[in-house]
Structure formats: structure tokens, C-alpha cells
Scaffold this active site. Structure first.
Site, mmCIF file in Angstrom:
data_model
loop_
_atom_site.group_PDB
_atom_site.id
_atom_site.type_symbol
_atom_site.label_atom_id
_atom_site.label_comp_id
_atom_site.label_asym_id
_atom_site.label_seq_id
_atom_site.Cartn_x
_atom_site.Cartn_y
_atom_site.Cartn_z
ATOM 1 C CB SER A 175 -0.932 13.574 10.051
ATOM 2 O OG SER A 175 -0.995 12.710 11.133
ATOM 3 C CG ASP A 185 2.942 16.924 14.909
ATOM 4 O OD1 ASP A 185 3.744 15.986 14.782
ATOM 5 O OD2 ASP A 185 1.959 17.092 14.167
ATOM 6 C CG HIS A 201 3.967 13.860 12.032
ATOM 7 N ND1 HIS A 201 3.089 14.365 12.962
ATOM 8 C CD2 HIS A 201 3.202 13.158 11.173
ATOM 9 C CE1 HIS A 201 1.849 13.995 12.668
ATOM 10 N NE2 HIS A 201 1.896 13.260 11.582
#
Ligand SMILES: *[C@@H]1O[C@H](CO)[C@@H](O)[C@H](O)[C@H]1NC(C)=O
Ligand SMILES: *[C@@H]1O[C@H](CO)[C@@H](O)[C@H](O)[C@H]1NC(C)=O
Ligand SMILES: *[C@@H]1O[C@H](CO)[C@@H](O)[C@H](O)[C@H]1NC(C)=O
Ligand SMILES: *[C@@H]1O[C@H](CO)[C@@H](O)[C@H](O)[C@H]1NC(C)=O
Ligand SMILES: *[C@@H]1O[C@H](CO)[C@@H](O)[C@H](O)[C@H]1NC(C)=O
Ligand SMILES: *[C@@H]1O[C@H](CO)[C@@H](O)[C@H](O)[C@H]1NC(C)=O
Ligand SMILES: *[C@@H]1O[C@H](CO)[C@@H](O)[C@H](O)[C@H]1NC(C)=O
Ligand SMILES: *[C@@H]1O[C@H](CO)[C@@H](O)[C@H](O)[C@H]1NC(C)=O
Ligand SMILES: *[C@@H]1O[C@H](CO)[C@@H](O)[C@H](O)[C@H]1NC(C)=O
Ligand SMILES: CC(=O)N[C@H]1CO[C@H](CO)[C@@H](O)[C@@H]1O
Length: 791
Positions: A559, A149, A222
Site C-alpha cells: 500500500s 482509499d 491509510h
């Protein structure tokens, strides 16, 4: 359905931002006359001369033998050991041509680029500290999850290691030093952190700009969100500006985390051409994760959907991982709600779609001075704001409909504005400052059609359903002096129906591989709260130049759903050490819920009608039931190879995916029929088709058992299961059966359109094995689907 025990004190954190890495192959040098670029080179390792101690030495020697003065230096980016046999390098056309004449060369692919695809969810999933999968799995004890990520914010409380035992001795990973990151940032929870940026650096992206860190540190939030969703430690009193208050916990709170940073900041202005990841880096990250010894991988990113499996780094890397027994979960992508938008659809990957949870975040609206009637609207406005009896403004001339774009902002100044979405389902005014003179906005939406991101608005905005909007409208039309009181930062639990398929969740079938139903499963991915990078300006607020920063953020995306399934896989692995990745997936799929918490079929947020297996796969994951599925469908590496053969991939292409030598590949048993826990009949411009599926199930419950095959079949489909009763003498005994599916759509008008927006041509039903002298129920969807979208 899972038991929906809801207590506000145990909200969950789980985030999956829907950043689908839509990759595009880069054309060679559009900026100068230099024809050098990055390539991924697959080699036949069986051809390596024995004089070389390692493949790396062999590749280095080949690279020096093809170098020349004219083309400039060759840059050897990475040598790959596990995900593939070969390496990546920056080469000129002439150098590449020389390299390709080497007899051991199998294939060359130019660099391709990808993009990334966002608490209460443990509760919603029925995870309970006293019974079921959580205590059985000791909360994921001794399982290592590798997350690929944007990096990680190691100081987040969600990565605290207070309760964690020492790092498992088998762990081979490490914590890399770099900008604002060193080995002391790792602990017994975060046991590894690395970054892979050589491929990105060959493109236009300089790492270590003011936007990104030249280290595993998260520049965006994220990766911090996905990691804490999968395996964050329990943290009390978490909230997002008052919303979703509660205890944050990852799905596998005792599992370990290792971050492989492969997503980087791209400030390229052309959004269509911007990207976050390079194939060479993603392959390197997955290679290292295998080397380090992770048990589960979670990737909330994707490469361009039309890349064939042999050119898709995630598909290639995941094959090697699954071969080693590593479970790989990937986001399905955020390209919904239309059909044929699936990404990461390779059959050895577990592809995860996104659904809502039974929680609403937003504002409580009270109409009039004494009106006891309140309406709940969706909002994430980051201010604990209570507006008391503010005048409510509704339009100038046309009192039946007023789009927000038509509002006279001068007239509406200081008032709360009620307005309708426009024909496109959009608010009609920008997310930014335009509406800053008004006290706030109540946006009347067309329910699912409305896809505006409430979190983007700088004005206090509340989005209401059409039903509530119509009620407010009737109040407005009745009143001479309408007023409204609005209380932001509200959370409501126990919302029904839930889950619903999120509008953005990518839908099946996978265009490259429609013979296997995708997505596999759905998990929470809407309004998920989880840890965030606190240096990132995140929440827009009125009057502020800047955006507010936060330790915990609420985001939506596949996600976010992917790391939920990675966390559940960690729990299942902890409970069943001997299960293969496909057994873990089968356990989740055959026990998933197809009903929501109101006992209806899970609905699609976009249409507000029942979804189909092409929207939610086998259903919404139910971890406690997945722990004890009764029977599983196992798929071996050889089976996947037979499938690739039947896709008519060439031997070199199959070699690229499987890491085998091209000469050793045999396609004698080619078949599109994998031992998968779902059934897909592909209709290729025909009204009729008959497929015989052959399956073998393994009894994973203790003792013997007897199952009966029950069918729920729609019009236009005939199904025969043979034998209709299967018996198992003991644990691990197997039973074979055949399912003959005969589809004839001509009797029902030629084609039967099912699913949202009539994208799907086909039909669906279920085969369920019901245990006769026990409680296990093993369900598989049966779909018929057109090979390509309706034109
Ligand atoms: C690593 O970072 C920590 C925390 O910022 C700092 O205290 C420590 O001195 C650093 N160690 C090294 C070797 O740079
Ligand atoms: C609201 O209630 C208060 C107190 O009961 C009363 O004085 C007032 O007139 C009411 N207002 C309206 C608009 O009914
Ligand atoms: C008002 O808006 C409605 C809905 O868009 C439309 O049908 C109607 O014709 C409009 N009336 C006037 C007077 O513009
Ligand atoms: C507005 O008036 C209509 C007709 O009198 C009534 O049916 C409706 O319930 C009223 N709406 C509100 C919100 O008071
Ligand atoms: C593969 O090739 C065979 C023989 O030409 C053909 O019958 C079959 O339909 C092809 N399969 C696919 C998936 O295209
Ligand atoms: C179910 O039936 C099988 C086969 O007859 C037997 O071996 C098994 O012990 C039975 N299980 C239970 C729970 O009764
Ligand atoms: C399934 O069909 C195949 C091919 O016709 C046959 O060889 C096999 O025996 C059948 N298996 C079962 C369990 O009926
Ligand atoms: C399918 O059936 C419909 C209705 O019976 C017919 O109109 C159509 O031509 C058929 N299509 C094909 C490809 O046979
Ligand atoms: C469907 O048929 C066309 C034309 O024969 C063929 O090119 C295509 O590969 C087929 N698609 C699938 C998924 O079998
Ligand atoms: C944003 C960032 O990471 N900046 C760093 C770039 O590299 C220099 C030198 O290593 C650092 O001092 C900066 O902090």
C-alpha cells in the site's frame, strides 16, 4: 543505482499500507430469507433505443419494468459511464432473472468484497531539488492524482496549499459535504473528495458508526498516508515519536490530489470474513475519477486474487482508465514471501512490489558499563526513552537458547530481557501487556524469518539481527552482572544493502496471466513515514490504557509502495505530456535498478540471498533515469484486447472488460505476446519450451541512435535477438525485433528452482539494449516460470 545522496534534513514521507483487498464473493443472504442482493450488470450500450436521452434513463426504465410487489423495491445503486456500460442494483432472484432476459444484457456479477493492503523516500529515490526529474517536472505541476482509499484528513499540513497555483480549469471534480467534511476542506492541493458507500451499506456495514465518518474524512489514516506519499506538500520537522525526523514530502509535491473514499470501517469480528470495500463502490469511485479528469490513479487495495479479470472491479475500472490515457498504479499485495501471490496482475495495470529503504529506525543498545560497542536494533516504540545501565536478564536454565515465552516474568521484573524467537520465528509472547513488568525486551531474531510487527508491542522492544544477537549472547555468557543501556527513537541512514525485497511483498507470477511478468516494479514500502489521521489511536505504549495518536505514522506495505509509483508517474506525465500509460510504465521498468547500494543484486529480506524478477519485477524504480529512457515499449488498447482473446475469454467477457459491444469484438489477431518491456516463458509441466516474442521499440530521445542487444542468459536458456542491432533516424522512429527464447531444463536436472523458498520453477536472464553512440541502457528481464506452483 540511483545516487544515494543522504542528508538527514530531507527525509521523505511516503506511506503504503499493505492492505490487500482480498475479495470474496458474498453468498446470497445468509442472514434471512430475503434473497435480495447487490449485482453488477453489464449491458450492451449499442442496443440502447434512441428514445432514451442517456444510458441512465434506459437502465432506470429497465429496472422499473422488472420490479414487482413480492420482492420489494429495487435499489439502483450506481450507473457506470466510463468504467463499464451498465449499473449496479439490489435485486431479488426473480427480478434478476427478468433482467437477464433483456436482449442487451451481457453479464451479471454478484457483489464482491475487497481489502486494503504503508520519508526519506524521495532522497532514497535520488530526487533532488536542483537536478533531474523533480525540477524537470516542476515537482508534478498540473498533474492530478486520484487516490482510492479510506478517505483523507484534510487538516494535515501535508495537504497545505501555500505554494500551489489555482486549480486547473479542466478539473471537473468536487468536494462532497458529509460528517465533519464540507467543501471548505478542499483547497488548491486537495481539489476533490468524495465517498462511495452505497454498496457497503447493502452489506452489514453501517457507515457513520463511531468508527467511521459518513463523508470523505479518513477514519483510519491509510488514505491520508497514501495520498501524502504520492503528492503531499513539503512539511519541515516531521517525525514519529522521535523516529525518522526530517522534512516530509510527497513524491510529486506540486501535483493535485483527489480522494475517492471506497474503503470503510468493518468491525466484523471474524477477521477472515471482514472486508473494507465493495466492488460496486470501487467501480463507482473509478468511474467518477475518470469523469472528474484525473491523470493518475493510485489504488492500494485489491480483490480476491482468483477473480478473473472480467469480474475484478479494479481490472475492469483500470482498463477504462488506461483507454483514456490515465496511468493506474496498484499495490501487488502483501501475500509474500511465497510465489504466485500477486494481486492486481492485469497487464494494463502497473503492479508495484515493496522494498526497504536505506534507513533503520530503532534503538541504540550499549552493552556493559564501559563497553564502547553498540548495536542497532529495530524498534518503533513511541517514547523517547533512555534506559541507563539496566540489568540484562537471559534465561533460567538453558543458556544457549531461551525463547521469550519461557521467560520467568517475576524473575525478570525491572530488568531488560534478552530472548530468542521460537521455531516459528515468533516472539513467543503476545504483543500486549503480558511482559509489562520487564523494563524492555531485546529479541534475537532469525533475520528475515522473523515477521513479528514491532509496532504492535506495548513493551519497549528492540529486534536485533542474528549476528548482533549472537554477539550480545556471548557478552551475556561472559558477564556475571550484565547490564545494558538502550536509547529509543534513533534513526540511522545510509544502511547497506538497500533496497531489499520486503518479506510481505507479493511475488509473481500472476496465476491468471503468467505470460506477463509481474510485479512490474518495486518501490519503497517498508517503514514509510507519512501523514496520518490524528484521531486514530495508533501507537501502543506501556502502562497506557489507550494508544497514542499521531499526525505522522510509520507503516509498511505494498500500500505504501504503490503511491510512490503513482507520484513518479505524475512527474513523468508532467515532463512528457505525450506519453501513454504503457510508455510511462516502460520508462520506469527499463531503467529500474537491479543492484542495491552495495552493488550486489537486490536481496530478498526473507532469505538474505539475491532476489529474482519474480520478487522485484524489473527492479527498483529510479525516477531520474526513467525521465530519459531512450527507448520505450508501447502497448495499445487493441493489443490488450488481443491478449484477452488469446486467454480464451469469451466475447461477452472481453466486452465486460473493454466496454466494447460483444458483436464488434474480433479475435483475429489473438496473441499472448504483448509489446511489454519484459519476457515470460510459461512452462506448463514441460522441460522444454520455445517462444518467439515480437517487439517494437520507440525512440523517445532526441535525434538518431544505434543500439546493440546484449544478453545475460542462464544455463538452460538460449536466446537469439534479431536483428541484434537496431537504428533510429530521429525521435519517435521505431524498430522491430524478435526475441527467440528456447528453454530446456532437462540438461540441468529437469527443473531448476530459483527464488525464495523454491516456489519458482524456472530461470531468468536479461536483454539489454545498449546505445552505441550514446548513454541509454534499456533493460528487460527474461524469465521462464512454471504455470503453477510446485506441488
Ligand atoms: C465547513 O467546515 C468549516 C471547517 O470546519 C467551517 O468553518 C464552515 O463553517 C463549514 N461550512 C459549512 C457550509 O458548513
Ligand atoms: C568503568 O570505567 C570506570 C571509569 O573509567 C571505572 O571506574 C570502572 O571500574 C569501569 N568498570 C568496569 C566494569 O570495568
Ligand atoms: C538448549 O537449547 C538448545 C537450542 O534450542 C538445544 O539444542 C539444547 O539441547 C538445549 N539444552 C538443554 C540442556 O535443554
Ligand atoms: C566472551 O568471551 C569469549 C571467550 O573469551 C570471547 O571470545 C568473546 O569476545 C567474549 N565476548 C564479549 C562480548 O566480550
Ligand atoms: C486457448 O484455446 C486454444 C485452443 O483450444 C488452446 O490451444 C490454447 O492453449 C488456449 N489458451 C490458453 C491460454 O488456455
Ligand atoms: C548515432 O547514430 C545515428 C545513426 O548513425 C545518428 O543518426 C545519430 O545522430 C548518432 N547520435 C549521436 C548522439 O551521435
Ligand atoms: C519476427 O518474426 C515474424 C514471424 O516469424 C516475422 O514475420 C518478422 O519479420 C520477424 N521480425 C523481425 C524484425 O525479424
Ligand atoms: C524433465 O527432465 C528430468 C531430468 O532430465 C526428467 O527426470 C523428467 O522426467 C523430465 N520431465 C518431463 C515432463 O519431461
Ligand atoms: C496448463 O495445462 C493444463 C492442462 O493442459 C491447462 O488446463 C492449463 O490451462 C494450462 N495452464 C496454462 C497457464 O497454460
Ligand atoms: C462518527 C460520525 O461520523 N458520527 C456522525 C454520525 O452522524 C451524525 C449525524 O449526521 C453526526 O452528528 C455524527 O458526528
Amino acid at each position: 543505482m540511483a545516487p544515494m545522496a543522504v542528508s538527514s534534513s530531507s527525509l521523505i514521507i511516503a506511506v503504503f499500507i499493505c492492505f490487500s483487498l482480498a475479495a470474496t464473493s458474498l453468498s446470497t443472504s445468509d442472514d434471512d430469507d430475503n434473497d435480495r442482493q447487490s449485482y453488477i450488470i453489464h449491458m450492451d450500450k449499442s442496443a440502447m433505443p434512441s428514445s432514451f436521452p442517456t444510458p441512465h434513463d434506459w437502465y432506470s426504465s429497465i429496472l422499473s419494468s422488472i420490479s414487482d410487489h413480492e420482492s420489494g423495491p429495487i435499489i439502483h445503486l450506481y450507473t457506470y459511464t466510463h468504467v463499464m456500460n451498465g449499473f449496479s442494483a439490489v435485486l431479488s432472484k426473480a427480478q434478476l432473472a427478468r433482467l437477464e432476459r433483456t436482449p442487451a444484457h451481457i453479464a451479471t456479477f454478484p457483489e464482491s468484497m475487497g481489502r486494503r493492503h504503508t520519508t526519506h523516500t524521495p532522497d532514497f529515490l535520488g530526487l533532488n531539488t536542483r537536478a533531474g526529474l523533480w525540477p524537470a517536472a516542476k515537482f508534478g505541476d498540473d498533474v492530478i492524482i486520484g487516490v482510492l482509499d479510506t478517505g483523507i484528513w484534510p487538516e494535515s499540513e501535508s495537504f497545505g496549499d501555500t505554494l500551489m497555483p489555482p486549480v486547473p480549469a479542466r478539473w471537473r471534480g468536487t468536494c462532497e459535504t458529509g460528517t465533519e467534511f464540507n467543501s471548505s476542506h478542499c483547497n488548491r492541493k486537495l481539489i476533490g473528495a468524495r465517498k462511495f458507500s452505497r454498496g457497503m451499506e447493502q452489506q452489514r456495514i453501517p457507515i457513520n458508526t463511531t468508527e467511521d465518518f459518513d463523508s470523505p474524512r479518513d477514519f483510519l489514516g491509510h488514505g491520508t498516508h497514501t495520498s501524502s506519499t504520492a503528492a503531499g506538500s513539503r512539511v519541515d520537522n516531521v517525525d514519529y515519536f522521535g523516529y525518522a525526523k526530517g522534512t516530509a514530502s510527497g513524491i510529486a509535491p506540486m501535483a493535485r490530489l483527489a480522494m475517492y473514499k471506497v474503503l470503510f470501517y468493518d468491525d466484523y469480528q471474524d477477521v477472515e470474513k471482514s472486508y473494507d470495500a465493495a466492488a460496486t463502490d470501487v467501480l463507482a469511485g473509478m468511474d467518477q475519477a475518470i469523469e472528474d479528469g484525473v491523470d493518475v490513479m493510485s489504488l492500494s487495495l485489491a480483490f480476491f486474487e482468483t477473480l478473473p479479470f472480467y469480474e475484478n472491479p479494479i481490472a475492469v475500472g483500470a482498463f477504462a482508465a488506461v483507454k483514456k490515457g490515465i496511468f493506474v498504479a496498484c499495490s501487488a499485495g502483501n501475500g509474500g514471501p511465497h510465489g504466485y501471490t500477486m494481486q492486481n496482475g492485469a497487464p494494463w495495470i502497473t503492479a508495484v512490489g515493496a522494498g526497504t529503504v536505506d534507513r533503520d529506525l530503532g534503538a541504540l543498545i550499549t552493552l556493559g558499563e564501559n563497553n564502547s560497542i553498540t548495536v542497532f536494533g529495530h524498534s518503533l516504540y513511541p517514547e523517547n526513552l533512555f534506559l541507563d545501565r539496566v540489568p540484562l536478564y537471559f534465561g533460567r536454565g538453558n543458556r544457549s537458547k531461551e525463547t521469550c515465552g519461557d521467560v520467568d516474568l517475576k524473575e525478570a521484573a525491572g530488568k531488560f530481557v534478552f530472548c530468542d524467537h521460537d521455531e516459528n520465528g515468533e516472539a513467543g509472547f503476545g504483543p500486549s501487556d503480558e511482559a509489562s513488568a520487564v523494563a524492555g525486551v531485546i529479541l534475537n531474531t532469525n533475520d528475515g524469518e522473523f515477521e513479528e510487527h514491532v509496532e504492535d508491542f506495548k513493551t519497549p522492544i528492540v529486534i536485533v539481527s542474528t549476528k548482533d544477537g549472537d554477539y550480545i549472547k556471548s557478552y551475556l555468557l561472559n558477564s556475571t552482572k550484565p547490564t545494558v543501556s538502550v536509547s529509543f527513537g534513533s534513526t540511522e541512514l545510509g544502511i547497506k544493502p538497500a533496497p531489499k525485497v520486503a518479506y510481505f511483498s507479493a511475488r509473481g507470477p500472476d496465476v491468471r496471466s503468467p505470460w506477463i511478468l509481474k510485479p512490474d516494479i518495486m518501490a519503497p514500502g517498508y517503514d514509510i513515514i507519512a501523514a496520518w489521521a490524528p484521531n486514530v489511536p495508533f501507537a501502543p505504549i506501556r502502562g497506557g490504557e489507550d494508544y497514542l495518536k499521531t499526525d505522522y505514522a510509520i507503516i509498511s506495505g505494498t500500500s505504501m509502495s504503490c503511491p510512490h509509483v503513482a507520484g513518479i508517474a505524475a512527474l513523468l506525465k508532467s515532463t512528457h505530456r505525450d506519453w501513454s500509460p504503457s510508455m510511462i510504465r516502460s520508462a520506469m521498468m527499463t531503467t529500474a535498478d537491479i543492484l542495491d547500494n552495495a552493488e550486489g543484486t537486490i536481496i530478498d529480506m526473507t532469505t538474505a540471498v539475491a532476489g529474482t524478477p519474480l520478487d522485484f519485477g524489473s527492479g527498483h524504480v529510479n525516477p531520474n533515469r526513467a525521465m530519459d529512457p531512450g527507448l520505450v515499449y508501447d502497448v495499445g488498447v487493441k493489443d490488450y484486447m488481443n491478449y484477452l482473446c488469446a486467454m480464451n475469454y469469451t466475447k461477452p467477457q472481453i466486452a465486460v472488460i473493454t466496454g466494447e459491444s460483444p458483436d464488434s469484438i474480433s479475435c483475429e489477431f489473438a496473441t499472448l505476446d504483448l509489446n511489454y518491456p519484459s519476457f515470460s516463458v510459461v512452462m506448463n509441466n514441460t522441460n522444454t519450451s520455445t517462444v518467439v516474442f515480437q517487439r517494437v521499440v520507440t525512440n523517445v530521445a532526441s535525434g538518431g541512435s544505434v543500439y546493440r542487444g546484449d544478453l545475460e542468459i542462464p544455463k538452460g536458456m538460449r536466446v537469439v535477438v534479431e536483428p541484434a542491432t537496431i537504428r533510429f533516424d530521429e525521435k519517435y522512429s521505431t524498430a522491430a525485433f524478435n526475441v527467440t527464447v528456447e528453454v530446456d531444463l532437462s540438461g540441468i536436472g529437469g527443473v531448476d528452482y530459483v527464488g525464495i523458498k523454491s516456489d519458482y520453477i524456472g530461470n531468468y536472464g536479461y536483454l539489454t539494449w545498449v546505445e552505441l553512440n550514446g548513454t541509454h541502457v534499456v533493460r528487460s528481464p527474461i524469465v521462464s516460470v512454471a504455470a503453477s506452483p510446485k506441488t
